[in-house]
Scaffold this active site. Structure first.
Site, mmCIF file in Angstrom:
data_model
loop_
_atom_site.group_PDB
_atom_site.id
_atom_site.type_symbol
_atom_site.label_atom_id
_atom_site.label_comp_id
_atom_site.label_asym_id
_atom_site.label_seq_id
_atom_site.Cartn_x
_atom_site.Cartn_y
_atom_site.Cartn_z
ATOM 1 N N SER A 157 53.272 -30.084 -2.015
ATOM 2 C CA SER A 157 52.781 -31.152 -2.883
ATOM 3 C C SER A 157 51.324 -30.964 -3.289
ATOM 4 C CB SER A 157 52.965 -32.517 -2.210
ATOM 5 O OG SER A 157 52.163 -32.613 -1.050
ATOM 6 N N LYS A 195 46.684 -35.994 0.682
ATOM 7 C CA LYS A 195 46.694 -36.187 -0.769
ATOM 8 C C LYS A 195 45.265 -36.395 -1.280
ATOM 9 C CE LYS A 195 51.132 -36.144 -1.730
ATOM 10 N NZ LYS A 195 51.467 -35.450 -0.477
#
Length: 236
Positions: A157, A195
């Site tokens: 990701s 993230k």
């Protein structure tokens, strides 16, 4: 390591595909897990996808493919004489145990040993990053002041930020970060994810660095920063 809800959903999806040849609907998944809304199912599916357990098939609404099962499930099926599970994608491309990277400098002066607290991906249970599983040497000059720990990256990701599966992320422990920083964020006090943090008014966005993964937006009371990325180590 999966949360109980993630584990239960993965097993339900796999069982339904084996029985009917198609993945269950969001409503069926919601009812099976006794959840109040489909948003909870969406969050669980995103976590499973980012950790490599499932993938969404393109151009097909709600079509899912199970890529792998938890190790204990696959082992149990093999021992029971069943067909077992043959994934088309093996985690990280390695069939054996991943080797820990050698220190970037020789052991001794100038090297600090840091605790490795497990693996990090979207939907990682917080218990998985609270206990030391190994130690690894890192250049002291890279660290600066403060407390640091290491997490092994799982999934893709953050690949466009140069963070790849199997990398060792060096994290400086802190409870706040600026917009644009890459952080370990704790969501709803139960799941940790690596993230990019974006502050959007009263909301917090956790942004992937891969167009295949969507940005997730939360209220500020749902996200707690656990640390900030300051470096990476990689073994070739």
């Amino acid at each position: 390591m999966l949360t109980k809800k993630q584990h239960d959903l993965l097993i339900f999806i796999n069982q339904r595909i084996r029985e009917t040849g198609v993945s269950p609907s969001f409503d069926e998944m919601k009812d099976a897990l006794d959840l109040r809304s489909k948003s909870g199912i969406h969050r669980l599916i995103t976590a499973l996808e980012e950790r490599g357990f499932i993938r969404r098939l393109p151009n097909r609404a709600r079509a899912l493919e199970v890529m792998r099962l938890p190790e204990e499930v696959a082992t149990s099926r093999s021992r029971s004489g069943g067909k077992g599970f043959s994934p088309s994608v093996v985690e990280g491309g390695f069939k054996g145990k991943r080797q820990r990277p050698a220190p970037l400098t020789a052991a001794g002066e100038g090297v600090t040993e840091l605790p490795v607290l497990g693996r990090i991906a979207a939907g990682t249970p917080i218990e998985a990053i609270q206990h030391e599983v190994d130690r690894i040497g890192a250049p002291a000059a890279l660290l600066g002041g403060g407390e640091h720990f290491v997490l092994e990256v799982q999934g893709e990701s953050m690949i466009n930020a140069g963070i790849h599966e199997g990398d060792f992320a060096i994290i400086k422990r802190c409870d706040d970060a600026g917009s644009g920083d890459i952080v370990v964020a704790l969501v709803d006090n139960e799941e940790a994810t690596l993230k990019r943090l974006r502050k959007k008014g009263a909301s917090i966005a956790l942004e992937a660095a891969n167009p295949a993964f969507e940005t997730r937006i939360y209220g500020p009371d749902r996200v707690a920063v656990q640390g900030k990325l300051i470096g990476l180590m990689r073994r070739y």
